[in-house]
Design a protein around this motif. Structure first.
Motif, mmCIF file in Angstrom:
data_model
loop_
_atom_site.group_PDB
_atom_site.id
_atom_site.type_symbol
_atom_site.label_atom_id
_atom_site.label_comp_id
_atom_site.label_asym_id
_atom_site.label_seq_id
_atom_site.Cartn_x
_atom_site.Cartn_y
_atom_site.Cartn_z
ATOM 1 N N ASN A 11 57.243 43.929 38.983
ATOM 2 C CA ASN A 11 58.573 43.867 39.607
ATOM 3 C C ASN A 11 58.592 44.569 40.947
ATOM 4 O O ASN A 11 59.665 44.833 41.483
ATOM 5 C CB ASN A 11 59.620 44.496 38.688
ATOM 6 C CG ASN A 11 59.887 43.652 37.472
ATOM 7 O OD1 ASN A 11 59.791 42.417 37.536
ATOM 8 N ND2 ASN A 11 60.212 44.300 36.356
ATOM 9 N N ASN A 12 57.408 44.898 41.468
ATOM 10 C CA ASN A 12 57.266 45.542 42.765
ATOM 11 C C ASN A 12 57.884 46.943 42.775
ATOM 12 O O ASN A 12 58.323 47.435 43.810
ATOM 13 C CB ASN A 12 57.892 44.684 43.881
ATOM 14 C CG ASN A 12 57.228 44.963 45.215
ATOM 15 O OD1 ASN A 12 56.063 45.364 45.255
ATOM 16 N ND2 ASN A 12 57.943 44.721 46.298
ATOM 17 N N GLN A 13 57.936 47.563 41.605
ATOM 18 C CA GLN A 13 58.422 48.933 41.510
ATOM 19 C C GLN A 13 57.239 49.893 41.586
ATOM 20 O O GLN A 13 56.184 49.670 40.985
ATOM 21 C CB GLN A 13 59.156 49.153 40.185
ATOM 22 C CG GLN A 13 60.399 48.287 40.020
ATOM 23 C CD GLN A 13 61.492 48.678 40.996
ATOM 24 O OE1 GLN A 13 61.664 49.849 41.338
ATOM 25 N NE2 GLN A 13 62.225 47.677 41.488
ATOM 26 N N VAL A 14 57.404 50.968 42.360
ATOM 27 C CA VAL A 14 56.324 51.947 42.539
ATOM 28 C C VAL A 14 56.207 52.796 41.281
ATOM 29 O O VAL A 14 57.195 53.365 40.790
ATOM 30 C CB VAL A 14 56.576 52.840 43.755
ATOM 31 C CG1 VAL A 14 55.477 53.895 43.873
ATOM 32 C CG2 VAL A 14 56.661 51.982 45.015
ATOM 33 N N GLN A 15 54.997 52.899 40.755
ATOM 34 C CA GLN A 15 54.690 53.740 39.596
ATOM 35 C C GLN A 15 53.782 54.884 40.034
ATOM 36 O O GLN A 15 52.783 54.675 40.720
ATOM 37 C CB GLN A 15 53.997 52.919 38.502
ATOM 38 C CG GLN A 15 54.854 51.800 37.931
ATOM 39 C CD GLN A 15 56.052 52.357 37.165
ATOM 40 O OE1 GLN A 15 55.973 53.423 36.570
ATOM 41 N NE2 GLN A 15 57.152 51.633 37.214
ATOM 42 N N SER A 55 59.261 37.595 35.088
ATOM 43 C CA SER A 55 58.768 38.910 34.641
ATOM 44 C C SER A 55 58.806 38.971 33.125
ATOM 45 O O SER A 55 59.830 38.715 32.510
ATOM 46 C CB SER A 55 59.628 40.038 35.219
ATOM 47 O OG SER A 55 59.231 41.269 34.653
ATOM 48 N N ARG A 62 52.141 49.460 42.312
ATOM 49 C CA ARG A 62 53.362 48.694 42.088
ATOM 50 C C ARG A 62 53.159 47.782 40.885
ATOM 51 O O ARG A 62 52.094 47.211 40.694
ATOM 52 C CB ARG A 62 53.725 47.865 43.307
ATOM 53 C CG ARG A 62 54.099 48.711 44.504
ATOM 54 C CD ARG A 62 54.509 47.855 45.692
ATOM 55 N NE ARG A 62 54.880 48.676 46.828
ATOM 56 C CZ ARG A 62 56.105 49.162 47.037
ATOM 57 N NH1 ARG A 62 57.080 48.860 46.177
ATOM 58 N NH2 ARG A 62 56.358 49.890 48.115
ATOM 59 N N ASP A 63 54.227 47.665 40.081
ATOM 60 C CA ASP A 63 54.143 46.812 38.899
ATOM 61 C C ASP A 63 54.535 45.386 39.273
ATOM 62 O O ASP A 63 54.708 45.048 40.453
ATOM 63 C CB ASP A 63 55.034 47.346 37.786
ATOM 64 C CG ASP A 63 56.497 47.441 38.199
ATOM 65 O OD1 ASP A 63 56.846 46.940 39.283
ATOM 66 O OD2 ASP A 63 57.295 48.047 37.446
ATOM 67 N N HIS A 85 51.932 53.413 32.758
ATOM 68 C CA HIS A 85 53.147 52.611 32.835
ATOM 69 C C HIS A 85 53.562 52.307 31.388
ATOM 70 O O HIS A 85 53.401 51.194 30.884
ATOM 71 C CB HIS A 85 52.878 51.328 33.622
ATOM 72 C CG HIS A 85 54.122 50.619 34.043
ATOM 73 N ND1 HIS A 85 55.378 50.912 33.566
ATOM 74 C CD2 HIS A 85 54.316 49.590 34.953
ATOM 75 C CE1 HIS A 85 56.266 50.120 34.098
ATOM 76 N NE2 HIS A 85 55.663 49.298 34.968
ATOM 77 N N GLU A 145 46.141 47.060 39.569
ATOM 78 C CA GLU A 145 47.434 46.492 39.963
ATOM 79 C C GLU A 145 47.331 44.986 40.154
ATOM 80 O O GLU A 145 48.203 44.219 39.716
ATOM 81 C CB GLU A 145 47.895 47.169 41.252
ATOM 82 C CG GLU A 145 49.206 46.618 41.793
ATOM 83 C CD GLU A 145 49.608 47.287 43.092
ATOM 84 O OE1 GLU A 145 50.463 46.731 43.804
ATOM 85 O OE2 GLU A 145 49.038 48.376 43.406
ATOM 86 N N HIS A 203 49.547 56.030 43.376
ATOM 87 C CA HIS A 203 50.705 55.150 43.348
ATOM 88 C C HIS A 203 50.238 53.704 43.224
ATOM 89 O O HIS A 203 49.193 53.317 43.752
ATOM 90 C CB HIS A 203 51.545 55.306 44.618
ATOM 91 C CG HIS A 203 52.080 56.705 44.809
ATOM 92 N ND1 HIS A 203 51.326 57.715 45.386
ATOM 93 C CD2 HIS A 203 53.293 57.247 44.494
ATOM 94 C CE1 HIS A 203 52.051 58.819 45.431
ATOM 95 N NE2 HIS A 203 53.249 58.566 44.887
#
Length: 1466
Positions: free
Chosen positions: A59-63, A400, A56-57, A451, A381, A54
């Motif tokens: 945008n702080n979204q978990v990938q 972003s 985070r991108d 991603h 990351e 895991h």
């Protein structure tokens, strides 16, 4: 496109993975070398993560990162090499060897793909994957990726693709192959490990930032350094290692270092424990790559073959994608090869990881997982965030970049220039810190960690920047990865932008001149299109990528395009075959002979049997050459055989070239020859002696020969004759073991049984050859191949003798070398020195075998020398010049394999295709048997109808054993006779050369004073004396079988005898085919052959002679004896119907004879005075004879009565007259309709019928009244002029009188018409019996009046004249008859009253009488006359009926002729 092991998603993900470099200290390398591995090789099997990661991108979204794999390689430093866009020679050799090493296994399960009407065997190692329209393609790929039983249909293509992607160099326009991190590995046994770490860190920094080293390339300046302390569990101090590790964590942080413990397995541990070796599958490939890149191919390279590669599980995809320089530096590798050669150990089967336990494997796997999750992914990351922040700050964009690109896509699109408008700026280079490259770096980082949405946005933005700067190499790379990212996004948010790929391929190839990158792009795009079932687009792309630069690449792409064509919704099979041919051609140019052969063989499945002969010839020729090159002579010969045996449409020159190529290949191949073509089913086999030809006037029996055409109907006739003569020889019964004799076997005969041949008698095999070529062929030293099993048939064969115990002999070794000594003591084999065949000629060869011993023979085939003609272009060379001009010659064989008839009797045989045996080539050689030869002397070819001619037959026994039981059967038994042995020899010369015009009859001079036409001789003859011409009738069909009288009943070896034979011309004109079957036996009984037969066929042309018609009428006179029936009149009408075709001048009726059991001719009423009855052309004569009842009391003997009309009497009761008479009667009985036979049966039953019988009895009784059993024999002489000489011909005609008043003829016209009635297709009920007709009932009683012819009476004295009249009544039937005599006149008209009124019957005018069978009764009557005149006394009317038929009315009987009386008045 062929099915692959990996899905396209897995392929792309494994092609671009995070790369990690390794720097090891010397002590650490020593630890890993204990396992025959370096550190990067040690980690390679465990580089795929089994759990999810895991991150985070921006945008702080978990990938979520799934199934991530990293690539770990040693640092290799080498000078910068300018990128040329093409593969180096070393790389070409690498790819070629990779493809060569991957071959389909032989003998595997065939993979049959059904495409339209074709079943294509694609690969021997593969299984067909379902295509999308049969089932869901995703399920199919899932099944392929999880099952243990599926492999790729073209594994060589996947091996090429994998090696191709690994050989891709690191480029400046993309960062996917750049190193993201570096592992610094130090041993725990070092004195100061921290110093060693510092030394390695400085070395890495120098390599990355010093301009001297351009390789390897690094992703970002701040490369992740991960410190690994390697501890050897078998030697090191574990506490010290833990202490050092604690110090490292304090210095580098817990997430920047790791303690790896290995080598837990000591030498003292048990060797029985089996530890897996997961390293071999990777080291095989890397060692081969290293050797080829060093330009040193190992001597044991062939050991790295398909089998070694097959050890890897096909679905284990942990293969690291390594660059050519990813092991060690080449110098280091070269040094290592002197001490510990990498690939030598691999090839020799050296074990790897010998000091590692399963726990060590788990530690290695855990180390990779810890490094990735706690070091690598956080580092990526962090860099993504930094790059995003830098780009936002530099370009003043929003926080972003991802949101910015959305806004940009929402507005209008920037128009893009076409490739043709852009100038060649592929050499443009950006500064490493340029914003465009930073966007590309960020896109590549996002792509590596899956991603794909953010990666696509970055690639799309970078693509626009690059295009605006006209940096085409960078733009093509961005387009390629943007298309791939769009495809890999889940949920199908965007359609696959295929035009991006097309633009990238065109830019790489045409603008940047980089064919390697264009090929990589095409491989990815084709896989994506295939996964979307766009096979037509994929095939078009692959074909477009072929070029003359790389034959290997073009061959692989053409093969994949061919697979695309058969995977379409409507398979394009012919396009598949065509492109497989193109692929095979390019494989051949690339030196890939095996793959070329495979492509041609797969294409042949489509072209074979479709009539495209030229295409087939090309493919077979190529297959033959490739097979020969690959040392597969069997396949080479088979391919060339197809070229030479099919109906070729090639020119003569090309066919000659094919033949010479085949002969060259044949010298190292099998001895099976394809030329000339043999029609095995047309093979004919003849058993028997070669007949002697006619000598002088002798005419040999025709028998059977290979020159005769087989006729199924005629064969049935011969079989029927043989059955008849066998039955006659066995007391009327055909033995159960009887099998018809077949001297010549062919495809139409019954070949289910083993044929029987006789020792010392030749066997001739006729083989049909066909030359399919337009060039001549010469066969020399042609002979038969056979094997023979000795058997002694003179002794009984025990049932328990095994087949293997018998002695089997063959001539195969002697036939291969024709100059060696042949086995003449067993079987003499004939050799044909030379056999010439013209172009496209069909010709037969007859080969002979002469068996010398008894046993079982099997004819295997033929052996000969095959020679071609020199290439002169002239196909008309004669056979004489071939001995000097023939080309190379080879000796070989062809087997004769004959397929038996299809079985169609039982239900199983009808529902399946099964064939019975054909044993015409498997004769059984039996002990000696007699052999008969027959010759005919003075045998005519033309006869007059009824003509009698005498000939002679000579019988010769040409064998070494005696002959007996000689018989003959014929289809025309009335045509010939050998005479009667029971009667005296006829008074004719015995020698055929005595004198001419000698009568064939027994003749006597007419007694002096004899009246012409009177009976000169009456003889009683028994039918048994002439029943069969030589001994009587035997059983069923015996009427056609005659025994031939031999002197002592046998013919000894070498003996011959001559017998007279009388012939009679057929009654019908025309050409008659007459068959004779001579039957004979050996003196010794009980042999395998019970009898033998000899056939003879003659054709006789019969010309018209005389036509005889006869009629029988009742006579009105009564016999002299009381109580007997009277005589009858026989009228014989003779007409000369000859048209002078044979030079006949006139016919003389010399004699008329009769033969009957009841009647005989008594006297000729109108004979010619003192001369014969002569008839010239178209003249007719009529003779009248009186016939009387025979006085003989014997009911079984025939009475012959001769009435000579000339000066010579012919004894008709002797040979040959009586013989032909009885044979004619037998023939007539055989032709008599069945209705007549049934009628006779009913008549015989009616004899004992009592009162009250039915219509059947009445018909029999009435019919008997009119029956006459009298045969008339008319003997004639004809005067013919031949060669200015007058020749007298003799003959006889027969007329059978059956019914009174019914005309009979010597011709059989009416009988033939009656025969048609017998042609019934199903049995019918007998017709109902009808009562006798009025005509038949009117002949029961015969009447006659006795009175004076004239009477004188004085009517003056007495007015009434009374005259006595006697009415005689004769009962003609064999039953009691009631009769009514009515003397009354019927006054039906005034004329009759006027005529008959002058006389009347006196006394009773009506009588009722009863007559017994054949009784004669006289009834006295009185007639009264009143005037003189002429009166008719025939006025009494007689009515009769059978006495026991009370309900039947009386029938008026036929009256006699008018009875006139003259009354004179005195």
């Amino acid at each position: 496109m062929a099915q692959c092991v990996q899905s396209v998603q897995e392929l792309i993900q494994d092609s671009f993975v995070p790369k990690v470099a390794v720097l090891c200290s010397e002590d650490a390398q020593k630890i890993t070398r204990k396992n025959n591995l370096n550190f990067s090789e040690l980690l390679r099997p465990f580089c795929r993560l089994t759990s999810e990661g895991h991150m985070r991108d921006s945008n702080n979204q978990v990938q979520v990162v799934k199934n991530l794999r990293i690539s770990v390689n040693n640092v290799v430093t080498r000078p910068s090499v300018p990128t040329s866009g093409v593969h180096s020679p070393a790389q070409r050799r690498l790819l070629s060897e990779v493809v060569s090493a991957s071959q389909p296994a032989e003998g595997g399960v065939a993979n049959v793909i059904t495409a339209g009407d074709y079943d294509l065997n694609i690969s021997d190692r593969s299984v067909k994957a379902s295509v999308p329209w049969y089932s869901d393609w995703r399920d199919t790929l899932t099944e392929l990726s999880t099952s243990k039983h599926y492999t790729a249909t073209t594994p060589w293509f996947e091996a090429y693709r994998e090696s191709f992607l690994q050989s891709m160099p690191a480029s400046d326009h993309e960062f996917l192959n750049h190193y993201l991190a570096c592992l610094l590995v130090v041993s725990s046994s070092e004195a100061v490990p921290v110093e060693q770490f510092l030394k390695l860190s400085q070395e890495q920094h120098m390599i990355q930032h010093n301009g001297e080293y351009t390789n390897p390339k690094w992703f970002i300046p701040n490369t992740l350094k991960y410190y690994v302390l390697l501890h050897d569990m078998s030697q090191g101090d574990e506490q010290r290692a833990d202490s050092v590790y604690e110090d490292m964590k304090q210095r580098y942080g817990s997430q920047g270092c790791y303690l790896l413990k290995i080598n837990s397995r000591t030498a003292a541990a048990g060797t029985d424990e089996q530890i897996p070796d997961p390293w071999s599958q990777y080291l095989n490939k890397s060692s081969l790559q290293t050797a080829l890149l060093l330009n040193t191919v190992p001597s044991n390279l062939e050991a790295i073959s398909v089998n070694s590669l097959d050890n890897t599980h096909p679905l284990q995809l942990e293969t690291a994608i390594d660059m050519p320089g990813s092991l060690d530096c080449l110098r280091a590798v070269a040094t290592e090869t002197k001490t510990t050669t990498v690939y030598t150990g691999v090839a020799a089967g050296t074990s790897h990881g010998a000091c590692l336990t399963l726990n060590d494997h788990n530690r290695l796997r855990l180390f990779i997982q810890e490094f990735t999750f706690r070091g690598l992914l956080p580092h990526i990351e962090k860099n993504i965030r930094q790059l995003n922040d830098q780009l936002v700050s530099r370009k003043g964009l929003s926080r972003s970049l991802f949101s910015v690109t959305k806004k940009l896509f929402g507005g209008g699109k920037v128009p893009e220039k076409s490739i043709a408008e852009l100038k060649n700026t592929s050499g443009l280079l950006y500064h490493p810190e340029a914003p465009e490259l930073q966007i590309r770096k960020m896109a590549d980082l996002c792509f590596l960690v899956q991603h794909y949405e953010l990666a696509y946005s970055c690639y799309h933005t970078a693509k626009k920047d690059f295009l605006s700067d006209q940096a085409m190499l960078y733009a093509a790379g961005a387009l390629e990865m943007a298309a791939v990212s769009a495809f890999l996004q889940g949920g199908a948010q965007r359609p696959y932008p295929a035009h991006y790929m097309d633009t990238a391929i065109q830019t790489y190839r045409d603008v940047c001149k980089n064919k390697v990158l264009a090929e990589r792009c095409a491989l990815f795009s084709a896989e994506v299109l295939k996964s979307q079932a766009k096979y037509s687009d994929a095939a078009t792309l692959l074909i477009k990528m072929t070029s003359e630069d790389s034959d290997l690449c073009s061959a692989l792409l053409l093969e994949q395009a061919a697979h695309c064509f058969i995977n379409m919704r409507n398979p394009m099979v012919r396009k598949f075959a065509f492109h497989m041919i193109l692929a095979g051609h390019r494989f051949s140019k690339a030196g890939q002979k095996r793959h070329a052969l495979r492509c041609y063989c797969q294409a042949m499945q489509v072209y074979k049997g479709k009539g495209w002969s030229l295409a087939e010839d090309h493919i077979n020729f190529t297959i033959g050459r490739q097979s020969f090159t690959l040392r597969q002579p069997e396949n080479a010969v088979l391919a060339f055989r197809h070229i030479l045996t099919n109906d070729s449409q090639q020119t003569a020159t090309q066919q000659g070239a094919f033949l010479r190529e085949y002969l060259y290949v044949y010298r190292v191949a099998l001895p099976q020859l394809p030329l000339p073509c043999i029609n095995s089913s047309a093979t004919r086999v003849y058993f028997g002696h070669e007949r002697r030809l006619a000598e002088g006037e002798k005419q040999a029996a025709t028998h059977v020969s290979l020159d005769q055409e087989f006729d199924q109907d005629l064969a049935a006739v011969w079989q029927d004759l043989e059955e008849q003569v066998v039955a006659a020889a066995n007391r009327g019964v055909v033995p159960s073991t009887f099998y018809p004799t077949q001297c010549c076997l062919n495809s139409q005969t019954d070949n289910l049984h083993f044929p029987l041949a006789v020792v010392e008698e030749p066997i001739i095999v006729e083989v049909a050859f066909r030359n399919p070529l337009k060039v001549p062929l010469v066969l020399s030293d042609l002979s038969l191949l056979w094997k023979f099993t000795l058997k002694d048939f003179s002794r009984p064969q025990p049932q328990d003798v095994m087949v293997g115990d018998a002695v089997t002999i063959t001539n195969e070794k002697e036939a291969i070398a024709p100059r060696t000594v042949q086995k003449h003591g067993i079987i003499t084999t004939e050799v044909i020195p030379e056999f010439f065949m013209s172009p496209e000629e069909t010709r037969v060869a007859r080969l002979k075998l002469l068996p010398r011993q008894t046993g079982q023979l099997t004819i295997l085939g033929l052996v000969y020398n095959l020679a071609s003609t020199p290439s002169t272009g002239d196909s008309t060379i004669n056979s004489n010049s071939f001995s000097q001009n023939q080309g190379p010659s080879v000796r070989g064989r062809q087997d004769l394999e004959i397929q038996g008839p299809r079985l169609n009797q039982t239900k199983e045989e009808k529902t399946s295709v099964s064939h019975g045996p054909d044993r015409r080539l498997d004769p059984t050689i039996t002990p000696p048997m007699p052999l008969l030869e027959v010759f005919f002397l003075q045998f005519p070819t033309a006869l007059l109808c009824g003509e009698i001619r005498k000939a002679y037959v000579e019988f010769c026994n040409v064998s070494h054993v005696p002959l007996c039981g000689l018989r003959v059967a014929s289809t025309h038994p009335d045509f010939f006779t050998f005479g009667s042995s029971s009667l005296a020899t006829p008074l004719t010369p015995l020698s055929p050369t005595s004198f001419e015009n000698c009568s064939a009859y027994k003749t006597l001079a007419t007694p002096p004073g004899a009246t012409p036409g009177s009976v000169t001789a009456v003889t009683l003859v028994s039918a048994a004396d002439f029943g069969s011409g030589g001994g009587g009738v035997f059983g069923t069909g015996g009427k056609r079988v005659a025994e031939i009288p031999l002197g002592e009943g046998t013919l000894t070896p070498g003996e011959s005898t001559q017998l007279p034979l009388w012939l009679r011309g057929p009654d019908q004109e025309g050409v008659h085919e007459i068959n004779f079957l001579f039957y004979y036996e050996g003196a010794e009984k009980g042999g395998k052959i019970s009898h033998r037969v000899l056939r003879h066929t003659v054709f006789i042309c019969a010309s018209r002679s005389l036509s005889v018609r006869a009629t029988a009428c009742r006579s009105n006179t009564l016999p002299e004896e009381e109580g007997r029936n009277g005589s009858m009149l026989v009228f014989v009408d003779v007409e000369n119907i000859n048209t002078s075709e044979a030079g006949v001048r006139e016919f003389h009726i010399a004699q008329v004879s009769s033969s009957s059991k009841q009647w005989r001719l008594h006297k000729c009423i109108n004979p010619a005075e003192n001369k014969d009855c002569k008839l010239t052309t178209r003249e007719r004569g009529k003779l009248c004879f009186r016939a009387t009842r025979s006085t003989s009391k014997s009911l079984e003997k025939y009475t012959f009565a001769d009435l000579s009309l000339g000066n010579e009497q012919i004894i008709s009761s002797t040979t040959p007259c009586a013989d032909f008479f009885f044979r004619r009667c037998q023939s007539s009985e055989s032709w008599r309709p069945l209705i007549a036979v049934e009628t006779q049966g009913r008549h015989s039953r009616s004899q004992g019928a009592g009162p009250g019988g039915g219509a059947e009895d009445i018909t029999g009784v009435v019919r008997k009244c009119n029956e006459v059993d009298l045969d008339i024999i008319v003997l004639w002489k004809a005067f013919v002029v031949e060669d200015n000489k007058q020749v007298i011909l003799e003959g006889q005609l027969h007329v059978a009188l059956q019914t009174i008043g019914k005309e009979a003829c010597s011709l059989r016209q009416k009988e033939e018409a009656q025969e048609m009635v017998l042609l019934k297709f199903k049995p019918e009920l007998p017709p109902p019996m009808t009562r006798p007709s009025m005509e038949q009932l009117s002949h029961l009683i015969k009447t006659n009046l006795h009175y004076p012819e004239s009477y004188s009476h004085s009517f003056v004295q007495k007015s009434l004249c009374m005259i006595p009249v006697i009415l005689t009544l004769s009962n003609c039937s064999l039953a009691q008859v009631d009769a009514i005599i009515d003397l009354r006149h019927k006054t039906t008209s005034p004329e009759s009253l006027e005529v008959h009124g002058s006389f009347t019957w006196l006394g009773k005018t009506q009588y009722k009488l009863q007559l017994r069978a054949q009784e004669v009764m006289r009834l006295p009557l009185r007639a009264g006359f009143l005037h003189a005149g002429v009166y008719n006394l025939g006025t009494p009317r007689v009515f009769a009926k059978l006495a026991d038929q009370g309900a039947m009315c009386e029938t008026s009987q036929q009256t006699a002729t008018p009875a006139l009386i003259i009354i004179n008045s005195t």
